[in-house]
Motif scaffolding. Structure first.
Motif, PDB file in Angstrom:
ATOM      1  N   ILE A 284       0.817  -1.759   0.249  1.00  0.00           N
ATOM      2  CA  ILE A 284      -0.205  -0.091  -0.228  1.00  0.00           C
ATOM      3  C   ILE A 284       0.501   1.731  -0.259  1.00  0.00           C
ATOM      4  O   ILE A 284       0.551   2.258  -1.160  1.00  0.00           O
ATOM      5  N   THR A 285       1.731   1.242   0.947  1.00  0.00           N
ATOM      6  CA  THR A 285       3.165   2.314   1.216  1.00  0.00           C
ATOM      7  C   THR A 285       3.331   3.126  -0.289  1.00  0.00           C
ATOM      8  O   THR A 285       3.392   4.196  -0.658  1.00  0.00           O
ATOM      9  N   GLY A 286       4.305   0.866  -1.161  1.00  0.00           N
ATOM     10  CA  GLY A 286       4.584   1.999  -2.398  1.00  0.00           C
ATOM     11  C   GLY A 286       3.492   2.059  -2.911  1.00  0.00           C
ATOM     12  O   GLY A 286       3.863   3.008  -4.647  1.00  0.00           O
TER      13      GLY A 286
ATOM     14  N   ARG B  41       1.002   4.203  -3.038  1.00  0.00           N
ATOM     15  CA  ARG B  41       1.801   5.503  -2.750  1.00  0.00           C
ATOM     16  C   ARG B  41       2.457   6.207  -3.462  1.00  0.00           C
ATOM     17  O   ARG B  41       2.170   7.516  -3.963  1.00  0.00           O
ATOM     18  N   PHE B  42       3.827   5.943  -2.824  1.00  0.00           N
ATOM     19  CA  PHE B  42       4.613   6.492  -3.463  1.00  0.00           C
ATOM     20  C   PHE B  42       4.786   6.511  -5.135  1.00  0.00           C
ATOM     21  O   PHE B  42       4.560   7.272  -5.659  1.00  0.00           O
ATOM     22  N   ALA B  43       3.881   5.340  -5.216  1.00  0.00           N
ATOM     23  CA  ALA B  43       3.848   5.159  -7.064  1.00  0.00           C
ATOM     24  C   ALA B  43       3.030   6.205  -7.935  1.00  0.00           C
ATOM     25  O   ALA B  43       2.848   6.252  -8.631  1.00  0.00           O
ATOM     26  N   GLU B  44       1.916   6.618  -6.957  1.00  0.00           N
ATOM     27  CA  GLU B  44       1.106   7.139  -6.944  1.00  0.00           C
ATOM     28  C   GLU B  44       2.202   8.725  -7.734  1.00  0.00           C
ATOM     29  O   GLU B  44       1.185  10.212  -8.559  1.00  0.00           O
ATOM     30  N   ASN B  45       2.641   8.857  -6.541  1.00  0.00           N
ATOM     31  CA  ASN B  45       3.091  10.337  -6.558  1.00  0.00           C
ATOM     32  C   ASN B  45       3.642  10.856  -7.730  1.00  0.00           C
ATOM     33  O   ASN B  45       3.632  11.274  -8.049  1.00  0.00           O
ATOM     34  N   GLN B  46       4.752   9.421  -7.548  1.00  0.00           N
ATOM     35  CA  GLN B  46       5.529  10.020  -8.486  1.00  0.00           C
ATOM     36  C   GLN B  46       5.193   9.674 -10.294  1.00  0.00           C
ATOM     37  O   GLN B  46       5.640  10.457 -11.148  1.00  0.00           O
ATOM     38  N   ALA B  47       3.581   8.684 -10.484  1.00  0.00           N
ATOM     39  CA  ALA B  47       3.262   9.260 -11.566  1.00  0.00           C
ATOM     40  C   ALA B  47       2.529  10.275 -11.878  1.00  0.00           C
ATOM     41  O   ALA B  47       2.638  10.778 -13.705  1.00  0.00           O
ATOM     42  N   GLU B  48       2.108  11.227 -10.942  1.00  0.00           N
ATOM     43  CA  GLU B  48       1.916  12.465 -11.119  1.00  0.00           C
ATOM     44  C   GLU B  48       2.500  13.148 -11.675  1.00  0.00           C
ATOM     45  O   GLU B  48       2.326  14.407 -11.702  1.00  0.00           O
TER      46      GLU B  48
ATOM     47  N   TRP C  31       1.672   2.010 -11.179  1.00  0.00           N
ATOM     48  CA  TRP C  31       0.851   2.846 -10.040  1.00  0.00           C
ATOM     49  C   TRP C  31      -0.309   2.048  -9.301  1.00  0.00           C
ATOM     50  O   TRP C  31      -0.669   1.296  -9.288  1.00  0.00           O
ATOM     51  N   LEU C  32      -1.261   1.653 -11.244  1.00  0.00           N
ATOM     52  CA  LEU C  32      -2.550   1.107 -11.381  1.00  0.00           C
ATOM     53  C   LEU C  32      -1.525  -0.386 -11.395  1.00  0.00           C
ATOM     54  O   LEU C  32      -2.203  -1.202 -10.617  1.00  0.00           O
ATOM     55  N   ALA C  33      -1.103  -1.088 -11.085  1.00  0.00           N
ATOM     56  CA  ALA C  33      -0.641  -2.821 -10.551  1.00  0.00           C
ATOM     57  C   ALA C  33      -0.387  -2.552  -9.599  1.00  0.00           C
ATOM     58  O   ALA C  33      -0.515  -3.311  -9.134  1.00  0.00           O
ATOM     59  N   LEU C  34       0.421  -1.653  -8.680  1.00  0.00           N
ATOM     60  CA  LEU C  34       0.606  -1.181  -7.778  1.00  0.00           C
ATOM     61  C   LEU C  34      -1.029  -1.674  -6.854  1.00  0.00           C
ATOM     62  O   LEU C  34      -0.813  -1.930  -5.483  1.00  0.00           O
TER      63      LEU C  34
END
Length: 127
Positions: free
Chosen positions: A57-59, A61-68, A77-80
């Motif tokens: 879950i933390t990963g 959220r990190f991926a969401e931030n980086q994708a944005e 991000w979607l896969a995580l």
């Protein structure tokens, strides 16, 4: 005196190695002890499975931030996010059985008597 911050890559490698050793040992344990280990691993508050779910879950959220920010593909991000949701769903499914596992783990070794009937394998998932 402060504790040195561990290298997160080395920490992840060490955890993976320890999980491998735990899996190998689990396969060799007597049933009562294996049940105690499984109950501990699946403990929803302090167990390995819950902590791994939280890590994913933390990963996510990190991926969401980086994708944005455009530094990571949105597909990552979607896969995580899917993985985090799936793990959380599995944790909820397992949570309803944790009390049973904990109860069995805390019982003294079963005396020689009539063994319980083996359960049929279940391959479907409920949603």
């Amino acid at each position: 005196m402060s504790h040195p911050t561990p290298d997160p890559i080395a920490l992840a490698d060490d955890i993976a190695s320890q999980l491998g050793r735990l899996a190998s040992q689990l396969a060799q344990l007597p049933p009562a002890q294996a049940t105690r280990v499984i109950a501990r691993v699946l403990d929803p508050d302090n167990g390995v499975f819950g902590r791994i779910t939280q890590l994913v879950i933390t990963g996510s959220r990190f991926a969401e931030n980086q994708a944005e920010r455009g530094t990571l593909p949105a597909q990552v991000w979607l896969a995580l996010g899917r993985a985090a949701n799936e793990l959380n769903d599995i944790a909820l499914d397992l949570d309803e059985h944790h009390v049973t596992l904990r109860h069995l783990a805390n019982q003294p070794a079963l005396t020689a008597g009539k063994p319980s009937a083996p359960a049929s394998p279940v391959f479907g998932r409920r949603r």
